[in-house]
Every structure is written in C-alpha cells, then in structure tokens.
Design a protein around this motif. Structure first.
Motif, PDB file in Angstrom:
ATOM      1  N   PRO A 239       0.820  -1.217   0.000  1.00  0.00           N
ATOM      2  CA  PRO A 239       0.000   0.000   0.000  1.00  0.00           C
ATOM      3  C   PRO A 239       0.853   1.267   0.000  1.00  0.00           C
ATOM      4  CG  PRO A 239      -0.019  -1.033   2.159  1.00  0.00           C
ATOM      5  CD  PRO A 239       0.690  -1.976   1.243  1.00  0.00           C
ATOM      6  N   GLU A 240       0.232   2.385  -0.335  1.00  0.00           N
ATOM      7  CA  GLU A 240       0.912   3.686  -0.332  1.00  0.00           C
ATOM      8  C   GLU A 240       1.621   3.916   1.002  1.00  0.00           C
ATOM      9  OE1 GLU A 240       1.282   6.123  -2.494  1.00  0.00           O
ATOM     10  OE2 GLU A 240      -0.346   6.064  -3.984  1.00  0.00           O
ATOM     11  N   GLY A 241       2.826   4.474   0.919  1.00  0.00           N
ATOM     12  CA  GLY A 241       3.569   4.799   2.123  1.00  0.00           C
ATOM     13  C   GLY A 241       4.404   3.666   2.676  1.00  0.00           C
ATOM     14  N   THR A 242       4.398   2.498   2.008  1.00  0.00           N
ATOM     15  CA  THR A 242       5.203   1.373   2.463  1.00  0.00           C
ATOM     16  C   THR A 242       6.250   1.012   1.421  1.00  0.00           C
ATOM     17  OG1 THR A 242       3.765  -0.354   1.514  1.00  0.00           O
ATOM     18  CG2 THR A 242       3.222   0.461   3.727  1.00  0.00           C
ATOM     19  N   VAL A 243       7.260   0.264   1.871  1.00  0.00           N
ATOM     20  CA  VAL A 243       8.334  -0.193   0.992  1.00  0.00           C
ATOM     21  C   VAL A 243       8.391  -1.716   1.040  1.00  0.00           C
ATOM     22  CG1 VAL A 243      10.836  -0.261   0.629  1.00  0.00           C
ATOM     23  CG2 VAL A 243       9.726   1.893   1.230  1.00  0.00           C
ATOM     24  N   ALA A 244       8.405  -2.323  -0.123  1.00  0.00           N
ATOM     25  CA  ALA A 244       8.573  -3.771  -0.223  1.00  0.00           C
ATOM     26  C   ALA A 244       9.859  -4.061  -0.974  1.00  0.00           C
ATOM     27  CB  ALA A 244       7.384  -4.414  -0.951  1.00  0.00           C
ATOM     28  N   MET A 245      10.431  -5.199  -0.687  1.00  0.00           N
ATOM     29  CA  MET A 245      11.594  -5.680  -1.436  1.00  0.00           C
ATOM     30  C   MET A 245      11.195  -6.953  -2.151  1.00  0.00           C
ATOM     31  SD  MET A 245      15.209  -7.105  -0.006  1.00  0.00           S
ATOM     32  CE  MET A 245      16.220  -8.128  -1.091  1.00  0.00           C
ATOM     33  N   ILE A 246      11.603  -7.076  -3.413  1.00  0.00           N
ATOM     34  CA  ILE A 246      11.277  -8.261  -4.188  1.00  0.00           C
ATOM     35  C   ILE A 246      12.483  -9.186  -4.179  1.00  0.00           C
ATOM     36  CG2 ILE A 246      11.957  -7.259  -6.425  1.00  0.00           C
ATOM     37  CD1 ILE A 246       9.394  -8.651  -7.558  1.00  0.00           C
ATOM     38  N   LEU A 247      12.270 -10.441  -3.803  1.00  0.00           N
ATOM     39  CA  LEU A 247      13.359 -11.380  -3.566  1.00  0.00           C
ATOM     40  C   LEU A 247      13.116 -12.660  -4.346  1.00  0.00           C
ATOM     41  CD1 LEU A 247      15.910 -12.088  -1.787  1.00  0.00           C
ATOM     42  CD2 LEU A 247      14.290 -13.045  -0.142  1.00  0.00           C
ATOM     43  N   GLY A 248      14.129 -13.109  -5.077  1.00  0.00           N
ATOM     44  CA  GLY A 248      13.992 -14.348  -5.822  1.00  0.00           C
ATOM     45  C   GLY A 248      15.239 -14.626  -6.628  1.00  0.00           C
ATOM     46  N   GLU A 249      15.341 -15.849  -7.115  1.00  0.00           N
ATOM     47  CA  GLU A 249      16.489 -16.218  -7.932  1.00  0.00           C
ATOM     48  C   GLU A 249      16.408 -15.565  -9.308  1.00  0.00           C
ATOM     49  OE1 GLU A 249      18.029 -20.497  -7.204  1.00  0.00           O
ATOM     50  OE2 GLU A 249      15.850 -20.636  -7.098  1.00  0.00           O
ATOM     51  N   SER A 250      17.551 -15.528  -9.998  1.00  0.00           N
ATOM     52  CA  SER A 250      17.551 -15.070 -11.378  1.00  0.00           C
ATOM     53  C   SER A 250      16.652 -15.984 -12.201  1.00  0.00           C
ATOM     54  CB  SER A 250      18.978 -15.100 -11.942  1.00  0.00           C
ATOM     55  OG  SER A 250      19.821 -14.210 -11.250  1.00  0.00           O
TER      56      SER A 250
END
Length: 381
Positions: A239-250
């Motif tokens: 949601p707005e105002g939050t930070v996510a990190m995307i994690l995964g293999e190539s």
C-alpha cells in the motif's frame, strides 16, 4: 529539509560562494527512471528525524545538511531523493575511516534515510550519516568471518518470488526467505509467477504445497505477467507509504513482474536457459520504483544462495507452533525426530503441526547449528 544551527564553517573560497546556501534543486539534473520514487513517497520516522537534528547540532556546516533517501545503488554514485529533486551523491571520507576502525557506521543501502551535505561549488551531494534503520533485510556473505550484506533498509514487506512451470517449486528456498524476512521484522508474501506455464491441475498442486509450508498467515499470490493476471493482489501487498523488497532467484520473473505492475517496460529482462530454466543476472543495480496507486518496491539482483547464520529469531517467528510444542518435550535437547516423549511429533500425529512445516523448520535449524560451529570464535551474531 535544511537544518540551521550553530557550527563551524569550512572555507569554500570567495565570500559569494561561502555565503551561498545550496538547495537540492541547485544541483545538475540527472537521468532517473520515470518510475523512481520521490522523497514524499518514502516514510521518515521520528527516530530518523531526531537523529538528523542531533547530527546537525554537531556538524561543522549545519545549513548545508539535508535529509534524503537512497533510491538506487549501482556502479556509480548512490542516487539520493531529497525534497524536490534527485541527485547523485558520494560517501564522506569518514565512512572509509570508521569502517577501517570497525566502527558501527554502516555504508548506505538502498532504502536508507541519510544526512546528505550540499556544499557550494560541488555538483554532487556528500552522504555524511546513515540515519537509524527501522529494519534491514540482509544476507550472510562472510563465510566464517561474520560479514553481512544489507540488501534493503527500512523495508516493510518482502515479496518472495518463485517461478511455476519448471518442476516443483523449491520449498526450501521459500522457507529460508521467510526466515530472513521475519528476522528483520518485515512481513512476507509469496508470489508465484509464470502461472501460464502450468495446467490447472499442476497449478492447484503447487499452490497447495506452498500453502502447507507457509501456513495460514502468509499471503500466496499467483500471477502471470504474460496474461496480466494476479497483479492487483500484488499491489495490495504494497500500500501507499510502504516499501517492499522483491526477492527471488535469477529467472524467477522479478523484473517482468515489476514491468507488469508499472504498466510498461521500465526494467530490463532476459530469457532463461532452456536446458535448466536458470536465469541470468539481468538486474545489476539495486533500484526502487514507485507503483501507480501503491507503494514502493526495491528490486535487486537475483540471489542464488541465501545462507542462514544466526537467524534463530526469524526461525521461531516463522514456525511458532513448533517452538511452542517443543516446551512439552521430555528431553531439553530433543531433536524432534525419534526421541520418546517428543511433544512436537505428537502434535504432528494429531494434526496440530503440518509435517511439511516441521521438516522445513528442522532442516533450517540443522543448517544454522552447522554454520555456527564453523564461525571464527570472535564473531558475534
């Protein structure tokens, strides 16, 4: 945001230059992604504001200090978003000095709030201090030396991406990603990509396997970037105002997913190898992007390994039912495999604990015990 306070002033030459107060908008413009987040898209908390004020009170040129966020790390200088503009910055000399002295001063990571100095006559900012982090997603990279790599700071959620259609989804990879996310205090969601490569039966089977592992409190989102399916549930995770990190293999489809969420080809993608479905490192920078109508996502290069060392807290948070049941075991050193009076095994037999979750928990716990034994004696976890 500029802070004015008393302090020593460094001589920058002429009186005209010396008396000029540089604002972020005075720096030369730089090329940035159209989807790069602005300063206002990122959250500044009270602890960071207090730390900035305290730092400025001791700074030699407090009127040159501003708060910014690091939104990109690549082979050049960090990209910093300040109020009203974005510019490149370099590290202050004090970073190298303090790191040599093994001080606690950390180098900036993507997502960090920083105190950055804008001095007259300079075309770049100078990062003087990393402000307190709410959370840090980091991975072990030091073998037996105790070094960790911070992949993203101030992250609220980790999107664990795994590709469908290339054999069984690796539950071990998802489990260790959940532990790393929980250890840093971030929430987690599992995003299964490339659903278009599965038959309905295969898809149902894989989703059921993953749900058995993650339990009822972790979202599992199925997506197909090719078909444009499952994108809204992913946006809802950020949601707005939050930070996510995307994690995964190539090759897991991270950049393709982000492009689909952004609505255009903003990030470079590449094909996987046909013989083993392995990906190539397409993303070479750690970069943040702002999703339309949602929050910010930090992308990072695909990680082939996620070793666990000293993440017992995260393990306990991901598998709380195993920890709780273990209090009832007859032996304090019960391994929950064969001992009589094992309350954990009894809970599996009665259906209170899913055996898939128990096996994942035990495997990761064994790995951490072995890793701890290989560390140098002076390493502190």
């Amino acid at each position: 945001m500029a802070k004015k306070a008393r302090g020593k002033r460094r001589d920058h030459g002429s009186a005209e230059v010396r008396d000029k107060v540089v604002q972020p908008g005075d720096l030369p413009p730089v090329d940035v992604l159209a989807d790069a987040p602005a300063f206002s898209n990122l959250r500044l908390d009270d602890a960071q504001c207090r730390s900035f004020e305290e730092f400025c009170a001791e700074a030699e040129a407090p009127d040159e200090m501003h708060i910014g966020f690091v939104i990109r790390l690549d082979r050049g200088f960090p990209l910093v978003a300040c109020e009203g503009t974005t510019f490149r910055a370099e590290h202050a000399v004090s970073f190298a000095k303090r790191n040599r002295e093994k001080d606690d001063m950390a180098l900036p990571a993507v997502g960090d709030a920083v105190a950055v100095r804008l001095a007259p006559g300079h075309d770049r900012g100078v990062i003087e201090r990393v402000l307190p982090r709410r959370s840090t997603f980091e991975r072990w990279r030091g073998k037996n030396r105790g070094e960790r790599q911070v992949l993203c700071a101030n992250v609220d959620r980790v999107l664990i991406v795994a590709a469908l259609g290339a054999g069984e989804v690796l539950l071990d990879r998802i489990a260790r990603s959940l532990v790393l996310a929980a250890d840093c205090g971030a929430a987690a969601s599992v995003v299964l990509t490339k659903a278009d490569r599965c038959t309905p039966e295969e898809l149902a089977e894989e989703v059921a396997r993953v749900r058995r592992l993650v339990g009822e409190h972790v979202d599992v989102v199925v997506t197909s970037s090719l078909a444009g399916e499952g994108l809204d549930p992913v946006r809802a995770c950020v949601p707005e105002g939050t930070v996510a990190m995307i994690l995964g293999e190539s090759g897991a489809g991270k950049s393709t997913l982000l492009n689909a969420l952004l609505g255009h080809e903003a990030l470079e993608t590449s094909a996987v190898r046909a013989r083993d479905d392995a990906g190539r490192h397409t993303t070479v920078a750690r970069v943040m992007v702002k999703l339309p109508g949602a929050g910010v996502i930090a992308d990072a290069p695909g990680l082939r390994s996620l070793p666990l060392v000293g993440h017992e807290r995260g393990l306990a948070r991901v598998f709380p039912e195993v920890v709780e049941a273990a209090h009832g075991c007859r032996f304090n050193d019960c391994t929950h495999t064969h001992e009589p009076g094992c309350a954990v095994r009894e809970a599996v037999a009665t259906g209170e604990i899913d055996e898939v979750r128990l096996e994942a928990c035990l495997a990761l716990a064994r790995e951490m015990r072995v890793s701890a034994q290989s560390l140098d004696p002076d390493v502190k976890l």
